[in-house]
Design a protein around this motif. Structure first.
Motif, short mmCIF file in Angstrom:
data_model
loop_
_atom_site.label_atom_id
_atom_site.label_comp_id
_atom_site.label_asym_id
_atom_site.label_seq_id
_atom_site.Cartn_x
_atom_site.Cartn_y
_atom_site.Cartn_z
N LYS A 20 0.93 -1.14 -0.08
CA LYS A 20 -0.03 0.05 0.00
C LYS A 20 0.89 1.37 0.16
O LYS A 20 1.98 1.38 0.51
CB LYS A 20 -0.82 0.00 1.25
N GLU A 23 0.91 6.94 3.80
CA GLU A 23 0.18 8.03 3.93
C GLU A 23 1.02 9.34 3.88
O GLU A 23 0.73 10.43 3.45
CB GLU A 23 -0.54 7.83 5.36
N THR A 111 -3.53 15.39 -11.67
CA THR A 111 -4.59 14.34 -12.01
C THR A 111 -6.10 15.04 -12.32
O THR A 111 -6.50 16.12 -11.63
CB THR A 111 -4.94 13.51 -10.86
N ASN A 116 -10.93 11.04 -13.29
CA ASN A 116 -9.67 11.15 -12.20
C ASN A 116 -8.86 10.02 -12.41
O ASN A 116 -8.15 9.73 -11.25
CB ASN A 116 -10.53 10.99 -11.01
N LYS A 117 -8.74 9.12 -13.31
CA LYS A 117 -7.78 8.11 -13.45
C LYS A 117 -6.62 8.63 -14.53
O LYS A 117 -5.89 7.82 -14.74
CB LYS A 117 -8.32 6.83 -13.99
N LYS A 140 -6.17 2.83 -11.44
CA LYS A 140 -7.14 3.32 -10.21
C LYS A 140 -6.84 4.92 -10.19
O LYS A 140 -6.02 5.25 -10.34
CB LYS A 140 -6.69 2.50 -9.16
N LYS A 141 -8.04 5.51 -9.54
CA LYS A 141 -7.69 6.89 -9.28
C LYS A 141 -6.66 7.26 -8.23
O LYS A 141 -5.94 8.20 -8.32
CB LYS A 141 -9.02 7.25 -8.38
N LYS A 142 -6.52 6.42 -7.33
CA LYS A 142 -5.53 6.47 -6.12
C LYS A 142 -4.15 6.39 -6.84
O LYS A 142 -3.26 7.06 -6.32
CB LYS A 142 -5.45 5.30 -5.21
N GLN A 145 -3.45 9.74 -8.55
CA GLN A 145 -2.98 10.55 -7.66
C GLN A 145 -1.60 10.56 -7.01
O GLN A 145 -0.63 11.59 -6.63
CB GLN A 145 -4.04 10.84 -6.43
N ALA A 146 -1.18 9.44 -6.80
CA ALA A 146 0.19 8.54 -6.35
C ALA A 146 1.10 9.43 -7.29
O ALA A 146 2.40 9.87 -6.86
CB ALA A 146 0.12 7.43 -6.08
#
Length: 169
Positions: A20, A23, A111, A116-117, A140-142, A145-146
């Motif tokens: 993962k 944060e 992004t 959002n992807k 993925k959207k995350k 963003q990453a």
């Protein structure tokens, strides 16, 4: 014959769960120096007028996505590596280097809010000097963003390294 469970077979092949994303992005300095890799699909490129801006990037991404939807071609899968030196693109299948962009030529990354992807960056072309917006589709959207946050951190690290080099003289 020894019977193995599928679980043991997975571990034997070296397949692991993906880690993962932490944060706190400040904890990511050591891996970023070597380069953080992301597997994305290259959507395309368009020329832009301004080096940065949310509206400019959103319009460029809309053009790239619209063009990508019209074409019935399969998107090129690339490995995008972010480091304080810049962004390098490598074809995921052939491992051939596609492009290497210096961090100093990149003026903006984002992004998209609607798509959002989609991760995109604006860079000055080394050959023509024109401003180009390149867009990539992430699973993925995350992840999109990453990538954006990792590029932002690479900018900061490049600035810190540049300042350290110039104050040391």
């Amino acid at each position: 014959a020894v019977l193995r469970s599928p679980r043991l077979a997975r571990h034997g092949l070296g397949l692991r769960r993906r880690r993962k994303l932490p944060e706190s992005w400040a904890d990511m300095q050591e891996p970023l120096l070597e380069g953080m890799c992301f597997t994305l699909k290259y959507l395309g490129m368009t020329l832009v007028e301004k080096p940065k801006g949310e509206e400019m990037a959103a319009a460029a991404i809309r053009r790239i996505v619209a063009t990508a939807r019209v074409g019935a071609r399969k998107f090129q899968k690339v490995i995008l590596t972010v480091s304080p030196r810049g962004i390098s693109l490598q074809d995921a299948d052939t491992k051939e280097m596609v492009e290497n962009i210096s961090i100093y030529r990149i003026s903006y990354c984002t992004t998209d809010k609607l798509q959002n992807k989609v991760f995109a960056y604006v860079a000055q072309s080394q050959e023509s000097g024109a401003l180009e917006c390149h867009a990539f589709l992430s699973p993925k959207k995350k992840i999109a963003q990453a990538v954006t946050l990792t590029v932002a951190q690479a900018f900061q690290m490049a600035l810190d390294l540049w300042e350290a080099a110039h104050t040391g003289r």
